[in-house]
Design a protein around this motif. Structure first.
Motif, mmCIF file in Angstrom:
data_model
loop_
_atom_site.group_PDB
_atom_site.id
_atom_site.type_symbol
_atom_site.label_atom_id
_atom_site.label_comp_id
_atom_site.label_asym_id
_atom_site.label_seq_id
_atom_site.Cartn_x
_atom_site.Cartn_y
_atom_site.Cartn_z
ATOM 1 N N ASN A 370 0.823 -1.215 0.000
ATOM 2 C CA ASN A 370 0.000 0.000 0.000
ATOM 3 C C ASN A 370 0.855 1.262 0.000
ATOM 4 O O ASN A 370 0.563 2.229 -0.705
ATOM 5 C CB ASN A 370 -0.945 -0.006 1.204
ATOM 6 N N THR A 371 1.941 1.245 0.779
ATOM 7 C CA THR A 371 2.803 2.430 0.823
ATOM 8 C C THR A 371 3.528 2.607 -0.508
ATOM 9 O O THR A 371 3.693 3.729 -0.989
ATOM 10 C CB THR A 371 3.834 2.301 1.969
ATOM 11 N N ALA A 372 3.925 1.494 -1.126
ATOM 12 C CA ALA A 372 4.650 1.568 -2.398
ATOM 13 C C ALA A 372 3.790 2.218 -3.479
ATOM 14 O O ALA A 372 4.289 3.007 -4.292
ATOM 15 C CB ALA A 372 5.091 0.172 -2.843
ATOM 16 N N HIS A 373 2.495 1.885 -3.487
ATOM 17 C CA HIS A 373 1.594 2.500 -4.476
ATOM 18 C C HIS A 373 1.601 4.028 -4.345
ATOM 19 O O HIS A 373 1.676 4.755 -5.333
ATOM 20 C CB HIS A 373 0.166 1.977 -4.300
ATOM 21 N N VAL A 374 1.536 4.509 -3.094
ATOM 22 C CA VAL A 374 1.496 5.954 -2.882
ATOM 23 C C VAL A 374 2.870 6.564 -3.188
ATOM 24 O O VAL A 374 2.966 7.599 -3.853
ATOM 25 C CB VAL A 374 1.065 6.286 -1.433
ATOM 26 N N MET A 375 3.930 5.907 -2.735
ATOM 27 C CA MET A 375 5.297 6.401 -2.987
ATOM 28 C C MET A 375 5.518 6.590 -4.482
ATOM 29 O O MET A 375 6.009 7.616 -4.934
ATOM 30 C CB MET A 375 6.334 5.383 -2.477
ATOM 31 N N LEU A 376 5.159 5.576 -5.256
ATOM 32 C CA LEU A 376 5.392 5.626 -6.697
ATOM 33 C C LEU A 376 4.455 6.642 -7.349
ATOM 34 O O LEU A 376 4.845 7.390 -8.247
ATOM 35 C CB LEU A 376 5.188 4.227 -7.286
ATOM 36 N N GLY A 377 3.206 6.682 -6.852
ATOM 37 C CA GLY A 377 2.226 7.610 -7.412
ATOM 38 C C GLY A 377 2.627 9.073 -7.233
ATOM 39 O O GLY A 377 2.275 9.939 -8.026
ATOM 40 N N ARG A 378 3.409 9.352 -6.181
ATOM 41 C CA ARG A 378 3.756 10.741 -5.854
ATOM 42 C C ARG A 378 5.101 11.194 -6.393
ATOM 43 O O ARG A 378 5.547 12.296 -6.081
ATOM 44 C CB ARG A 378 3.814 10.911 -4.331
ATOM 45 N N GLN A 379 5.809 10.341 -7.147
ATOM 46 C CA GLN A 379 7.167 10.731 -7.538
ATOM 47 C C GLN A 379 7.205 11.962 -8.438
ATOM 48 O O GLN A 379 8.225 12.615 -8.570
ATOM 49 C CB GLN A 379 7.926 9.551 -8.175
ATOM 50 N N GLY A 380 6.061 12.297 -9.060
ATOM 51 C CA GLY A 380 6.025 13.514 -9.875
ATOM 52 C C GLY A 380 6.039 14.790 -9.030
ATOM 53 O O GLY A 380 6.408 15.855 -9.508
ATOM 54 N N ASP A 381 5.614 14.668 -7.763
ATOM 55 C CA ASP A 381 5.530 15.842 -6.880
ATOM 56 C C ASP A 381 5.719 15.395 -5.433
ATOM 57 O O ASP A 381 4.821 15.525 -4.606
ATOM 58 C CB ASP A 381 4.152 16.517 -7.073
ATOM 59 N N PRO A 382 6.918 14.841 -5.118
ATOM 60 C CA PRO A 382 7.078 14.160 -3.815
ATOM 61 C C PRO A 382 6.957 15.079 -2.606
ATOM 62 O O PRO A 382 6.641 14.630 -1.519
ATOM 63 C CB PRO A 382 8.486 13.543 -3.899
#
Length: 681
Positions: A370-382
């Protein structure tokens, strides 16, 4: 998996709104009426309610009117009403993401209210009341989850999500066209194409990750087995949930690799926290409210995401999980050891990796998936510098659009593989089926795929008013399908009496992308599950014919939203029965995705039939009569005692053991695609 719970239904109080229900089942309404009500809750969910009877309830219904109508004495409704009255709920016309803790909490408060409603008037009254007052995304999520899990709605078919919230499934260019058509009141059929361009090799497999049936399968699976499911609040335990999590994503991963092979691409390489993310992604989709989905450039290095996690924490979490695999046990919250070096271990590990509420120790093992999904999803604007909305990976509807989704899941799949390969190989006793031999397996009909245009409505994508009539606006998109075929299996039963058998059919690619032949171990790990069913084997020769359309792992396409509305309206008006049984579960993969695309040379697969002892396998009574719903479980119990993927799920020490087993057989088949595209216009 709608589990039948017989609630003690209380007589409807006179004060409750009477919607003229025909009472012919528990809950006080016919199935046709329930289907009708759910349809209108979701139709034009961002607009005014279009059904006059239900529109009347929106304001007249009093959710806290009588707590006798709830099986939790009204606890959940008091909680949600308090949040509503204190203006704490997310406003309407705003994006919603399940991975946003607060937004998920709000959606689940509504889910609890619906789930604890003991009769249909209460269920539908609450749904109408909160449809008008809660965020639309939260409302849709809560209603979908409640319809899937409530005992009141076990025969309701959920409309296809891509027609309820088309923005999540449709390119923004097409959505813009749809708005133009609406503004000028001109009917339109708009062609959709996949994101990206010919210069991006990933484009060759976009038809898989961007397929709306694939997206629907993914989101429905996560609604059926949600990570937030908590047994202490629910009526039942979700059987083998962690193992199901492993298996459904493992199958997506190996199927994606088979599509890549079909298109002369190398298999997916796993993503890793310390390596650059090679592929960027431009989603070409936009939120209904909240702007475009963020893009991600090529070759970026993972950065910490403010308020979510640090990269180094992800590495630590992964190492703790891999340590547990090497030790053969998981450490529980109280410090006790849970053995995972057995066939049940995969279930514990799945709960740990996803991390669902079933995880024995989230404090220590975190929530890698679950955390990986959010981590990867946010790499455009971390760091939230640009205040961008959540990325595609933060919604189950859109996640598979990003090729990196499969790299992320390959990474997790390899952790599961480490565990599976730490288990002892199956022994001869665990594999054989005394007195039963599989003599041959073959295919009748062509293994041939083609593309066809699929059309779906965009009416719910555009804003409108009650005064203006709808004009037909739809889009069509190419999608993979296959011609009909059947698998023929000859089995000899030398036992002198009828025996129960479980037939397991798999196929794995014969060669890798460099045309190097797969070893049995590699082939088995890359095997696609095609079917599993139960048979009675009479003494002597048995000829089994299994049609591709019968696969227990797949489901047909759900009827269009419009057709569900028309059928339910007609049944309600005529007081007739509604027969939509075959669509009640949308858990399986779309049937048209049963076999990979293949190519013009014919992609070679090894087709395997393995017949095991049905008596030993059966986890429920009368297995051979149970033809429905073998996807992931039925009424709470998964019907097969064996691990998912058995007998191909563990490594083999000695190939001779497998080759000498009488109860399995294989043959080489080729899957063709001749570039055929069928236009339905």
């Amino acid at each position: 998996m709608k589990v039948f719970v017989l609630c003690a239904l209380l007589a409807t109080a006179a004060a409750w709104p009477n919607l003229g229900f025909q009472s012919d089942d528990a809950g006080g309404a016919s199935n046709a009426q329930k289907q009708h009500d759910v349809n209108y809750m979701l139709w034009k969910v961002y607009e005014e309610m279009r059904d006059p009877a239900m529109k009347a309830i929106e304001d007249s219904f009093e959710p806290e009117g009588d707590s006798a109508h709830y099986d939790d004495d009204g606890t959940s409704i008091h909680k949600l009403m308090q949040e509503l009255q204190q203006h704490r709920l997310l406003e309407q016309k705003h994006w919603f993401s399940l991975f946003n803790t607060r937004q998920r909490h709000e959606a689940l408060m509504l889910y609890d209210v619906l789930e604890h409603s003991s009769d249909w008037a209460t269920f539908t009254g609450n749904a109408a009341f909160f449809r008008k007052r809660m965020n639309e995304g939260e409302f849709v999520y809560a209603l979908y989850a409640a319809v899937l899990h409530s005992s009141l709605t076990q025969h309701v078919v959920l409309p296809p999500l891509y027609e309820v919230t088309p923005h999540m499934f449709t390119n923004s260019e097409v959505i813009t066209e749809a708005y133009r058509a609406k503004m000028t009141q001109t009917p339109a059929k708009i062609k959709s194409s996949f994101t990206g361009s010919q210069s991006n090799p990933e484009q060759r497999v976009a038809y898989f990750g961007e397929d709306i049936g694939m997206n629907t399968h993914h989101v429905m699976w996560h609604l059926e087995f949600p990570f937030w499911w908590d047994d202490s609040h629910e009526s039942h335990h979700l059987d083998r949930k962690g193992e199901n999590f492993f298996w459904v994503h493992h199958q997506l991963t190996v199927r994606f690799d088979a599509e890549r092979l079909s298109n002369y691409l190398a298999p997916v390489e796993e993503l890793h926290w310390e390596d650059p993310i090679h592929e960027g992604f431009a989603p070409h989709t936009m939120y209904k409210y909240g702007g475009n989905f963020p893009s991600r450039p090529d070759e970026i290095i993972f950065e910490d995401v403010d308020g979510v996690a640090r990269v180094r924490d992800m590495i630590i979490t992964e190492n703790r999980i891999r340590d547990a695999i090497a030790h053969g046990y998981v450490t529980a919250k109280d410090g006790s050891k849970i053995n995972i070096r057995d066939s049940h271990g995969i279930d514990v590990l799945g709960d740990v990796i996803e991390s669902s509420t079933y995880s024995p120790n989230t404090q220590y093992y975190g929530a890698l998936h679950n955390t990986a999904h959010v981590m990867l999803g946010r790499q455009g604007d971390p760091h939230g510098k640009y205040d961008l909305p959540p990325g595609v990976l933060e919604h189950f509807e859109t996640a598979t659009r990003d090729p990196t989704f499969f790299r992320l899941h390959k990474y997790m799949d390899n952790i599961f593989k480490e565990h599976k390969h730490s288990l002892p190989a199956y022994t001869k006793e665990e594999l054989e089926f005394t007195g039963v031999a599989v003599d041959s397996i073959g295919v009748e009909g062509p293994l041939e795929t083609y593309f066809e245009d699929f059309e779906y409505s965009l009416l719910n994508a555009v804003d409108d008013t009650v005064e203006i009539d709808d004009v037909e606006i739809s889009t069509f998109v190419p999608r993979l399908n296959h011609k009909d075929f059947s698998v023929n299996i000859d089995v000899t039963n030398n036992n002198g009496e009828t025996v129960d058998g479980t037939v397991r059919i798999f196929a794995y690619p014969r060669f890798d992308n460099n045309h190097v032949k797969f070893t049995l171990n590699e082939g088995f790990w890359n095997a696609i599950e095609l079917d599993k069913f139960w048979v009675k084997l009479s003494p002597g020769a048995n000829h089994i014919v299994r049609k591709s359309s019968e696969s227990s792992l797949t489901v047909p396409d759900v009827p269009s939203f419009k057709s569900l509305i028309e059928q339910a309206d007609a049944a309600v008006a005529g007081g007739s029965e509604l027969h939509l049984e075959e669509f009640e579960s949308s858990l399986g993969l779309p049937n048209r995705f049963l076999i990979p695309k293949g190519n013009s040379n014919g992609l070679e697969f090894v087709l395997i039939a393995f017949v095991s002892d049905g008596k030993a396998d059966a986890a429920v009574e009368n297995l051979h009569t149970n033809t429905v719903f073998n996807h992931y479980g039925h009424e709470g119990k998964y019907p097969d005692n064996r691990p998912h993927g058995y007998p191909l799920d563990r490594h083999i020490d000695d190939e001779r053991l497998i080759n000498e087993l009488p109860n399995w057989s294989h043959s080489i088949v080729k899957v063709f695609n001749h570039g055929e595209h069928i236009h339905h216009h």
